[in-house]
Design a protein around this motif. Structure first.
Motif, PDB file in Angstrom:
ATOM      1  N   PHE A  69       0.870  -1.181   0.000  1.00  0.00           N
ATOM      2  CA  PHE A  69       0.000   0.000   0.000  1.00  0.00           C
ATOM      3  C   PHE A  69       0.900   1.222   0.000  1.00  0.00           C
ATOM      4  O   PHE A  69       1.682   1.428   0.924  1.00  0.00           O
ATOM      5  N   GLU A  70       0.824   2.020  -1.076  1.00  0.00           N
ATOM      6  CA  GLU A  70       1.717   3.154  -1.287  1.00  0.00           C
ATOM      7  C   GLU A  70       3.180   2.730  -1.169  1.00  0.00           C
ATOM      8  O   GLU A  70       4.011   3.427  -0.590  1.00  0.00           O
ATOM      9  N   GLN A  88      -6.968   4.737   6.190  1.00  0.00           N
ATOM     10  CA  GLN A  88      -6.688   4.963   4.773  1.00  0.00           C
ATOM     11  C   GLN A  88      -7.378   3.969   3.846  1.00  0.00           C
ATOM     12  O   GLN A  88      -7.530   4.230   2.659  1.00  0.00           O
ATOM     13  N   MET A  89      -7.778   2.816   4.402  1.00  0.00           N
ATOM     14  CA  MET A  89      -8.447   1.778   3.610  1.00  0.00           C
ATOM     15  C   MET A  89      -9.768   1.437   4.284  1.00  0.00           C
ATOM     16  O   MET A  89      -9.788   0.881   5.381  1.00  0.00           O
ATOM     17  N   GLN A  90     -10.866   1.772   3.648  1.00  0.00           N
ATOM     18  CA  GLN A  90     -12.190   1.578   4.227  1.00  0.00           C
ATOM     19  C   GLN A  90     -13.051   0.681   3.330  1.00  0.00           C
ATOM     20  O   GLN A  90     -12.756   0.498   2.147  1.00  0.00           O
ATOM     21  N   ILE A  91     -14.126   0.145   3.916  1.00  0.00           N
ATOM     22  CA  ILE A  91     -15.018  -0.737   3.165  1.00  0.00           C
ATOM     23  C   ILE A  91     -16.468  -0.305   3.351  1.00  0.00           C
ATOM     24  O   ILE A  91     -16.869   0.129   4.438  1.00  0.00           O
ATOM     25  N   ILE A  92     -17.236  -0.401   2.268  1.00  0.00           N
ATOM     26  CA  ILE A  92     -18.684  -0.177   2.301  1.00  0.00           C
ATOM     27  C   ILE A  92     -19.336  -1.515   1.980  1.00  0.00           C
ATOM     28  O   ILE A  92     -19.076  -2.097   0.921  1.00  0.00           O
ATOM     29  N   PHE A  93     -20.182  -1.990   2.880  1.00  0.00           N
ATOM     30  CA  PHE A  93     -20.779  -3.308   2.723  1.00  0.00           C
ATOM     31  C   PHE A  93     -22.102  -3.250   1.959  1.00  0.00           C
ATOM     32  O   PHE A  93     -22.695  -2.187   1.753  1.00  0.00           O
ATOM     33  N   VAL A 163     -17.667   6.770   6.127  1.00  0.00           N
ATOM     34  CA  VAL A 163     -16.380   6.341   5.574  1.00  0.00           C
ATOM     35  C   VAL A 163     -15.548   7.557   5.163  1.00  0.00           C
ATOM     36  O   VAL A 163     -14.346   7.626   5.429  1.00  0.00           O
ATOM     37  N   LEU A 164     -16.175   8.534   4.527  1.00  0.00           N
ATOM     38  CA  LEU A 164     -15.460   9.727   4.076  1.00  0.00           C
ATOM     39  C   LEU A 164     -14.904  10.549   5.223  1.00  0.00           C
ATOM     40  O   LEU A 164     -13.927  11.291   5.043  1.00  0.00           O
ATOM     41  N   LEU A 170      -8.328   4.548  -0.248  1.00  0.00           N
ATOM     42  CA  LEU A 170      -8.896   3.392  -0.947  1.00  0.00           C
ATOM     43  C   LEU A 170     -10.205   3.001  -0.278  1.00  0.00           C
ATOM     44  O   LEU A 170     -10.267   2.880   0.945  1.00  0.00           O
ATOM     45  N   ILE A 171     -11.244   2.808  -1.087  1.00  0.00           N
ATOM     46  CA  ILE A 171     -12.520   2.317  -0.577  1.00  0.00           C
ATOM     47  C   ILE A 171     -12.855   1.020  -1.303  1.00  0.00           C
ATOM     48  O   ILE A 171     -12.838   0.963  -2.537  1.00  0.00           O
ATOM     49  N   VAL A 172     -13.122  -0.012  -0.525  1.00  0.00           N
ATOM     50  CA  VAL A 172     -13.628  -1.262  -1.084  1.00  0.00           C
ATOM     51  C   VAL A 172     -15.149  -1.184  -1.059  1.00  0.00           C
ATOM     52  O   VAL A 172     -15.750  -0.988  -0.003  1.00  0.00           O
TER      53      VAL A 172
END
Length: 232
Positions: A69-70, A88-93, A163-164, A170-172
């Protein structure tokens, strides 16, 4: 430099006690995501898409492979070392309702990560929450409602705003529109695309809907039985 580089990623499970069976959920996956770019992962249920995402986010341990990552190898990070990465790395289910505390008003749900990560002063909190709700095109009157009082589309927008709040790079997005009707689905996809253009966010977009990923993504990887079998 790519934002995310994944090489030789594997995740194996084992079932049974006496006759252990090896299950190769992810079996040697390679891909890269550039800054401000979107990669789509498509395939049938059980092909390994979500396992890839959870492993990349370090929500589950990889069996083998490397995750950069980077340019920093995050494959072996443990415990407290993962906390800065989580911002820095988030997820939306898929199901936004399951991502929100049913006893917490929208205002408090958006305020919580800001306080946990100490991202603003106490006198800035209210304006920060107002800015977040405006960013996802919701009326501020919804801030004092509970999740059960919102529609599916409104809930997903609240989750996106939450999340924002952490300013992720990065967003999953894991099947984020599959539970929404077509009109609302289109609105959410437009919102995600607009956020990408304005904020430079990168996406790992997981879906079984080829039309959705073709519109959202720069590159598409097709998965089957834990492997990437085709690029589009």
């Amino acid at each position: 430099m790519n934002l995310l580089s994944v090489t030789g990623l594997k995740k194996y499970h084992y079932s049974g006690i006496l006759n252990r069976k090896e299950i190769r959920a992810v079996d040697g996956v390679d891909f890269e995501i550039g800054k401000g770019k979107a990669l789509g992962l498509v395939g049938n249920s059980g092909c390994g898409k979500t396992t890839v995402a959870r492993t990349v986010l370090r929500l589950t341990e990889p069996t083998a492979g490397s995750i950069l990552f980077e340019g920093i190898d995050i494959t072996g990070l443990r415990g407290r070392s993962l906390k800065p990465l989580g911002r820095q790395m988030q997820i939306i289910f898929q199901n936004p309702e399951s991502s929100l505390n049913p006893r917490m008003r929208v205002y408090d749900a958006l305020l919580e990560p800001l306080r946990i990560h100490k991202l603003c002063r106490s006198d800035e909190e209210e304006q920060k929450v107002l800015d977040l709700i405006e960013t996802v095109n919701l009326n501020e009157e919804l801030l004092f409602r509970y999740p059960h009082e919102l529609s599916g589309g409104q809930l997903q927008r609240v989750v996106i705003a939450r999340v924002l709040s952490l300013n992720p790079k990065l967003i999953v997005a894991d099947e984020v529109t599959s539970m929404l009707d077509p009109l609302v689905q289109s609105q959410i996809l437009n919102l995600l695309k607009d956020l990408q253009n304005r904020l430079g966010i990168s996406y790992l977009f997981i879906s079984h809907d080829m039309d959705v990923v073709e519109w959202m993504c720069d590159d598409i990887a097709v998965m089957d039985k834990g492997k990437i079998v085709e690029w589009k």
